[in-house]
Design a protein around this motif. Structure first.
Motif, mmCIF file in Angstrom:
data_model
loop_
_atom_site.group_PDB
_atom_site.id
_atom_site.type_symbol
_atom_site.label_atom_id
_atom_site.label_comp_id
_atom_site.label_asym_id
_atom_site.label_seq_id
_atom_site.Cartn_x
_atom_site.Cartn_y
_atom_site.Cartn_z
ATOM 1 N N ARG A 165 0.768 -1.192 0.079
ATOM 2 C CA ARG A 165 -0.069 -0.152 -0.187
ATOM 3 C C ARG A 165 0.921 1.049 -0.034
ATOM 4 O O ARG A 165 0.470 2.356 -0.554
ATOM 5 C CB ARG A 165 -1.008 -0.035 1.200
ATOM 6 N N GLN A 168 1.950 1.666 -3.474
ATOM 7 C CA GLN A 168 0.869 2.353 -4.385
ATOM 8 C C GLN A 168 0.702 3.658 -4.123
ATOM 9 O O GLN A 168 0.583 4.441 -4.856
ATOM 10 C CB GLN A 168 -0.338 1.338 -4.072
ATOM 11 N N ALA A 169 0.845 4.216 -2.844
ATOM 12 C CA ALA A 169 0.450 5.486 -2.711
ATOM 13 C C ALA A 169 1.758 6.586 -3.217
ATOM 14 O O ALA A 169 1.580 7.669 -3.398
ATOM 15 C CB ALA A 169 0.593 5.789 -0.975
#
Length: 320
Positions: A165, A168-169
């Motif tokens: 995550r 992805q950020a």
């Protein structure tokens, strides 16, 4: 001389144990002994803990194999900070009548450290800071951006998922490999599942987020390291023995990979003459992935609760 049971707090390197938790519930019930430095090998540990009935161990800094339990006849309770500790022989503990309990933890700070180390290495932050302090040229090098790079995560459990995550950020192309149920785990995270060899071949950053079990010891072999791009970065904040250490040293010394971010090592504390201390393409930290104020507050508050519960005959958070 005190007749109270003795509780030894081990490896309190930061002198934090007594400051971050309230130990008053143990006043008049337990004598506390704090050890701020690593005691050493089994001989030193056995000598220091004679007569001790309770030990609070910090993670896996001090191993407790069967041979050590045999030398500690007075030990009644061993508390490990965190929910797991592979350096404790639970079967031997049971055989010697030692209750092993654990604590909870706060979040996943090791994932944050992996990310911080990766960004620091990509942007050459340690070298830039040192150059700044030394009064060198105002700017001296080119960093690299995470955006658009492929992040290959080895292991998609709790920490691996969190790092996915993060990637992805930051606009990274995230791929992953795990030993079980790869397609489903990758789909749940919205990342690309890759075969192991392809992950090493194509990733700009290979990040290890695996547990150390017999099957993963030496898992990152010389052959896998040889597949990495010449400018790729290896990040390991999980456990040192997952990577073939001599092969990693050889790759770094020869400049066959771009560098390594390492928070974990086969031997800890790391010997002063170890190559990882001198290699300029290594960003090393002394196993601080879990070392946060928030985590320590939970660790030691739970340790106090475990001791009180044991004294009252109703132990909590029992392992095994």
């Amino acid at each position: 001389m005190s007749s109270l049971p003795v509780c030894a707090i081990l490896d309190d390197y930061q002198n934090a144990a007594l400051a971050v938790a309230d130990w008053s519930a143990l006043e008049g019930r337990v004598e506390l002994r704090r050890f701020g430095a690593h005691l050493g090998g089994e001989e030193e540990v056995a000598a220091a803990l004679q007569g001790v009935e309770v030990v609070v161990a910090m993670r896996e800094r001090t191993p407790f194999p069967a041979s050590l339990f045999a030398r500690l006849p007075d030990l009644k309770q061993l508390i490990t900070t965190g929910a797991r500790n592979r350096s404790i022989d639970l079967e031997a503990a049971r055989a010697h009548g030692v209750l092993v309990t654990h604590t909870r933890s706060a979040g996943n700070p090791a994932a944050e450290l992996a990310w911080a180390g990766m960004l620091a290495a990509l942007r050459n932050i340690p070298a830039e800071v040192q150059n700044f302090r030394d009064g060198g040229p105002w700017q001296q090098g080119l960093g690299r951006s995470a955006d658009g790079k492929r992040l290959g995560i080895l292991g998609l459990g709790k920490l691996g998922a969190k790092c996915a995550r993060f990637g992805q950020a930051f606009g990274m192309k995230v791929a992953g490999w795990t030993r079980t149920d790869l397609p489903a785990r990758a789909e749940a995270l919205g990342i690309m599942p890759l075969p192991l060899e392809q992950l090493f071949e194509t990733s700009d950053v290979v990040m290890i987020q695996m547990s150390l079990v017999p099957e993963t010891r030496g898992f990152v072999t010389p052959e896998l390291l040889a597949l990495m791009k010449p400018d790729a970065l290896l990040v390991n904040t999980s456990r040192g023995p997952i990577v073939d250490e001599p092969a990693l040293i050889a790759a770094l010394e020869a400049g066959r990979i771009g560098g390594a971010v390492l928070d974990v090592f086969g031997t800890e504390p790391l010997p002063q003459d170890h190559p990882f201390r001198r290699l300029t393409n290594v960003l090393p930290t002394p196993h601080i992935g879990y070392v946060t104020e928030e985590n320590y507050r939970v660790y030691y508050a739970d340790a106090v609760e475990n001791i009180v519960a044991w004294l009252d005959g109703a132990p909590v958070r029992v392992m095994g």
